[in-house]
Write a protein that holds these residues in place. Sequence first.
Motif, mmCIF file in Angstrom:
data_model
loop_
_atom_site.group_PDB
_atom_site.id
_atom_site.type_symbol
_atom_site.label_atom_id
_atom_site.label_comp_id
_atom_site.label_asym_id
_atom_site.label_seq_id
_atom_site.Cartn_x
_atom_site.Cartn_y
_atom_site.Cartn_z
ATOM 1 N N ASP A 44 0.845 -1.186 0.000
ATOM 2 C CA ASP A 44 0.000 0.000 0.000
ATOM 3 C C ASP A 44 0.885 1.242 0.000
ATOM 4 O O ASP A 44 2.121 1.142 -0.032
ATOM 5 N N ASN A 45 0.277 2.389 0.051
ATOM 6 C CA ASN A 45 1.062 3.623 -0.062
ATOM 7 C C ASN A 45 1.906 3.925 1.169
ATOM 8 O O ASN A 45 2.717 4.852 1.165
ATOM 9 N N LYS A 46 1.736 3.116 2.222
ATOM 10 C CA LYS A 46 2.590 3.240 3.408
ATOM 11 C C LYS A 46 3.680 2.174 3.433
ATOM 12 O O LYS A 46 4.462 2.104 4.375
ATOM 13 N N GLY A 47 3.708 1.322 2.390
ATOM 14 C CA GLY A 47 4.736 0.289 2.312
ATOM 15 C C GLY A 47 4.358 -1.032 2.941
ATOM 16 O O GLY A 47 5.190 -1.941 3.017
ATOM 17 N N MET A 48 3.097 -1.197 3.371
ATOM 18 C CA MET A 48 2.656 -2.448 3.980
ATOM 19 C C MET A 48 2.339 -3.479 2.895
ATOM 20 O O MET A 48 1.684 -3.173 1.905
ATOM 21 N N CYS A 49 2.802 -4.711 3.110
ATOM 22 C CA CYS A 49 2.605 -5.790 2.158
ATOM 23 C C CYS A 49 1.120 -6.084 1.938
ATOM 24 O O CYS A 49 0.330 -6.138 2.884
ATOM 25 N N LEU A 50 0.739 -6.286 0.665
ATOM 26 C CA LEU A 50 -0.602 -6.737 0.309
ATOM 27 C C LEU A 50 -0.506 -8.170 -0.209
ATOM 28 O O LEU A 50 0.429 -8.511 -0.946
ATOM 29 N N THR A 51 -1.470 -9.019 0.146
ATOM 30 C CA THR A 51 -1.469 -10.407 -0.305
ATOM 31 C C THR A 51 -2.875 -10.823 -0.724
ATOM 32 O O THR A 51 -3.857 -10.105 -0.492
ATOM 33 N N GLN A 52 -2.951 -12.031 -1.298
ATOM 34 C CA GLN A 52 -4.246 -12.600 -1.677
ATOM 35 C C GLN A 52 -5.161 -12.808 -0.485
ATOM 36 O O GLN A 52 -6.384 -12.921 -0.658
ATOM 37 N N ARG A 53 -4.612 -12.880 0.712
ATOM 38 C CA ARG A 53 -5.452 -13.110 1.889
ATOM 39 C C ARG A 53 -6.562 -12.061 1.969
ATOM 40 O O ARG A 53 -7.704 -12.371 2.315
ATOM 41 N N GLU A 54 -6.218 -10.817 1.686
ATOM 42 C CA GLU A 54 -7.188 -9.726 1.713
ATOM 43 C C GLU A 54 -7.614 -9.303 0.320
ATOM 44 O O GLU A 54 -8.676 -8.700 0.155
ATOM 45 N N HIS A 55 -6.806 -9.605 -0.689
ATOM 46 C CA HIS A 55 -7.062 -9.134 -2.051
ATOM 47 C C HIS A 55 -6.919 -10.303 -3.024
ATOM 48 O O HIS A 55 -5.910 -10.426 -3.738
ATOM 49 N N ALA A 106 13.336 -1.301 -0.233
ATOM 50 C CA ALA A 106 12.972 -1.741 -1.579
ATOM 51 C C ALA A 106 13.055 -0.569 -2.545
ATOM 52 O O ALA A 106 12.958 0.602 -2.154
ATOM 53 N N TYR A 107 13.259 -0.902 -3.820
ATOM 54 C CA TYR A 107 13.127 0.102 -4.869
ATOM 55 C C TYR A 107 11.648 0.382 -5.086
ATOM 56 O O TYR A 107 10.829 -0.539 -5.180
ATOM 57 N N ASP A 108 11.298 1.652 -5.197
ATOM 58 C CA ASP A 108 9.917 2.023 -5.463
ATOM 59 C C ASP A 108 9.675 2.058 -6.976
ATOM 60 O O ASP A 108 10.591 2.320 -7.765
ATOM 61 N N CYS A 109 8.443 1.788 -7.362
ATOM 62 C CA CYS A 109 8.112 1.796 -8.786
ATOM 63 C C CYS A 109 7.786 3.218 -9.245
ATOM 64 O O CYS A 109 7.717 4.154 -8.458
ATOM 65 N N ASP A 110 7.519 3.338 -10.550
ATOM 66 C CA ASP A 110 7.112 4.643 -11.076
ATOM 67 C C ASP A 110 5.596 4.798 -10.969
ATOM 68 O O ASP A 110 4.869 3.872 -10.608
ATOM 69 N N ALA A 111 5.119 5.995 -11.300
ATOM 70 C CA ALA A 111 3.696 6.311 -11.141
ATOM 71 C C ALA A 111 2.815 5.460 -12.061
ATOM 72 O O ALA A 111 1.715 5.041 -11.675
ATOM 73 N N LEU A 112 3.295 5.179 -13.294
ATOM 74 C CA LEU A 112 2.512 4.376 -14.232
ATOM 75 C C LEU A 112 2.313 2.958 -13.697
ATOM 76 O O LEU A 112 1.200 2.411 -13.741
ATOM 77 N N THR A 113 3.384 2.369 -13.165
ATOM 78 C CA THR A 113 3.285 1.019 -12.601
ATOM 79 C C THR A 113 2.365 1.010 -11.388
ATOM 80 O O THR A 113 1.544 0.092 -11.217
ATOM 81 N N ALA A 114 2.461 2.028 -10.542
ATOM 82 C CA ALA A 114 1.593 2.120 -9.372
ATOM 83 C C ALA A 114 0.127 2.197 -9.787
ATOM 84 O O ALA A 114 -0.736 1.549 -9.186
ATOM 85 N N GLU A 115 -0.161 2.976 -10.813
ATOM 86 C CA GLU A 115 -1.548 3.103 -11.277
ATOM 87 C C GLU A 115 -2.049 1.786 -11.851
ATOM 88 O O GLU A 115 -3.201 1.391 -11.639
ATOM 89 N N TRP A 116 -1.178 1.074 -12.581
ATOM 90 C CA TRP A 116 -1.584 -0.215 -13.162
ATOM 91 C C TRP A 116 -1.965 -1.190 -12.052
ATOM 92 O O TRP A 116 -3.014 -1.840 -12.103
ATOM 93 N N PHE A 117 -1.136 -1.302 -11.030
ATOM 94 C CA PHE A 117 -1.412 -2.242 -9.940
ATOM 95 C C PHE A 117 -2.609 -1.786 -9.107
ATOM 96 O O PHE A 117 -3.375 -2.619 -8.601
ATOM 97 N N THR A 118 -2.793 -0.492 -8.970
ATOM 98 C CA THR A 118 -3.964 0.018 -8.265
ATOM 99 C C THR A 118 -5.242 -0.446 -8.957
ATOM 100 O O THR A 118 -6.198 -0.888 -8.307
ATOM 101 N N GLN A 119 -5.277 -0.376 -10.278
ATOM 102 C CA GLN A 119 -6.449 -0.830 -11.023
ATOM 103 C C GLN A 119 -6.600 -2.343 -10.953
ATOM 104 O O GLN A 119 -7.718 -2.864 -10.811
ATOM 105 N N ALA A 120 -5.498 -3.063 -11.036
ATOM 106 C CA ALA A 120 -5.557 -4.523 -11.058
ATOM 107 C C ALA A 120 -6.000 -5.086 -9.706
ATOM 108 O O ALA A 120 -6.779 -6.049 -9.648
ATOM 109 N N VAL A 121 -5.505 -4.509 -8.612
ATOM 110 C CA VAL A 121 -5.819 -5.018 -7.276
ATOM 111 C C VAL A 121 -7.139 -4.448 -6.766
ATOM 112 O O VAL A 121 -7.877 -5.119 -6.036
#
Length: 283
Positions: A44-55, A106-121
């Motif tokens: 998430d935007n605070k760096g907390m891991c997301l998994t299939q358990r919730e998503h 960790a290395y952070d991604c770019d804005a385009l990648t973040a938007e793609w994953f936001t839509q996918a998740v």
Amino acid sequence: MPVLSAITLYPIKSCAGLSLQQATLTSLGVMSEQIYDREWMVVDNKGMCLTQREHPRMALIKPALKGTTLEVQAPGMLRLEIPLGLPDPATAPTLATQLWDDTVLAYDCDALTAEWFTQAVGVPCRLVRFHANAERPVSTKWTNGVQASTMFSDGYPILVVGAASLEDLNQKLVSAGRDALPMNRFRPNLVIDGIEAFEEDYAESYQIGDALLKPVKPCPRCPMPSIDQATGEFGPDPMDIMQSYRAKPEVEGALCFGMNAILIAGEDQRVRVGQEIEVALAF
């Protein structure tokens, strides 16, 4: 003779895996084309891991190795291509991520990648990659003091499951009027055929060519095995069936399936599906 019957690499934690015919075993886990298991993670935007358990929709995010990029697909979305070359540690944006009790750079991604994953998740999130200068030691409580590290796996670099163990569980599910489950519900890296059901629980080591793997901890199970990896939806949970015979007192009664393992010898050994395995039992 036991054989290696399947190899799966999960480039992005909690997303779909890549079925491989051969791969390299390293101290950090399975590797192919210089890409390591669970090298990327969705946070998430605070760096907390997301998994299939919730998503559970994360199961539908499918990576593929395409030359110099990691290609990612999800239903109804354009493909995303992520460069495989490591960022420059001196200039690349970073993020302190949280995975269970560990804080990992960790290395952070770019804005385009973040938007793609936001839509996918379906929630605001971003993709991160394990930093070249980061290290995440595993708990030596289970390794008898042997030092080992992992990337973004839950706790250990390699998960091993015996094919007969799933057959045993499926027999119990079918007898209860339930559907059999595919192995991808349990997300192992290595599947061993030719051993008895749950024999992996009692193995001292696995010798695959020059690689020596040591099982160190039973793998406690969360609700993820109830998620259909083809639809990204929750279905019947096998945990009630497992409750009758898979509770492990050494992990506080958790229901376990598969064994977490570390590499003791044979760094960068190439292994392949169909290769013979020497299984040494612990008794």
